[in-house]
Design a protein around this motif. Sequence first.
Motif, PDB file in Angstrom:
ATOM      1  N   LEU A  33       6.379   5.299  -1.653  1.00  0.00           N
ATOM      2  CA  LEU A  33       6.172   4.971  -3.065  1.00  0.00           C
ATOM      3  C   LEU A  33       5.385   3.667  -3.233  1.00  0.00           C
ATOM      4  O   LEU A  33       5.562   2.945  -4.204  1.00  0.00           O
ATOM      5  N   ASP A  34       4.494   3.386  -2.309  1.00  0.00           N
ATOM      6  CA  ASP A  34       3.693   2.163  -2.362  1.00  0.00           C
ATOM      7  C   ASP A  34       2.569   2.210  -3.390  1.00  0.00           C
ATOM      8  O   ASP A  34       2.009   1.175  -3.737  1.00  0.00           O
ATOM      9  N   MET A  35       2.255   3.382  -3.919  1.00  0.00           N
ATOM     10  CA  MET A  35       1.166   3.484  -4.895  1.00  0.00           C
ATOM     11  C   MET A  35       1.633   3.283  -6.335  1.00  0.00           C
ATOM     12  O   MET A  35       0.806   3.124  -7.225  1.00  0.00           O
ATOM     13  N   VAL A  36       2.940   3.259  -6.580  1.00  0.00           N
ATOM     14  CA  VAL A  36       3.425   3.008  -7.945  1.00  0.00           C
ATOM     15  C   VAL A  36       2.913   1.654  -8.444  1.00  0.00           C
ATOM     16  O   VAL A  36       2.303   1.580  -9.516  1.00  0.00           O
ATOM     17  N   PRO A  37       3.112   0.558  -7.698  1.00  0.00           N
ATOM     18  CA  PRO A  37       2.580  -0.726  -8.166  1.00  0.00           C
ATOM     19  C   PRO A  37       1.056  -0.749  -8.236  1.00  0.00           C
ATOM     20  O   PRO A  37       0.487  -1.395  -9.114  1.00  0.00           O
TER      21      PRO A  37
END
Length: 160
Positions: A33-37
């Motif tokens: 989930l590193d692309m949420v930010p």
Amino acid sequence: MNIRKISVISLFIALAVVGASIKIPAIVASVALDMVPALTAGAILGGIPGALVAFFGHLISALIGGMPLGPFHFLIAVEMALLVWLFALIYSKGKRVLASILFVIGNTFVSPLPFLFIMGAGFYIGMVPSLLIGAVLNTVLALLLTPRLVSVLFHKEALK
């Protein structure tokens, strides 16, 4: 670029580290989930800050996962940066659904294309389901969080 913007970008990179720690089961341990930010930073701050967060977010996710693809993670980080930049560009024109769909398609089917030729069809086909789940989760969470963070980051009191 002012100190406030640099601080907010740094905050989003730190949040990408947290997201990178939340893994999605896949053949390669860098799906997270590193692309949420990164998507949120792209929507709020623009394409270049979002791309920076995406680039470093993926590298951090790959490091946490043990860099299973070695130096190919730099290629993936560039792909993620380009996808977030494109997302931010389209999102800023008010076409949020189109931006989201293009990000999901790009992240799921286009970004792993080089690996179709490098590692074969089995790897590509094996990665698509987890990339699809990851892209949809990242995008939906970013779309839910962005309006709330805009009100926090750009609140009149926060600017003082």
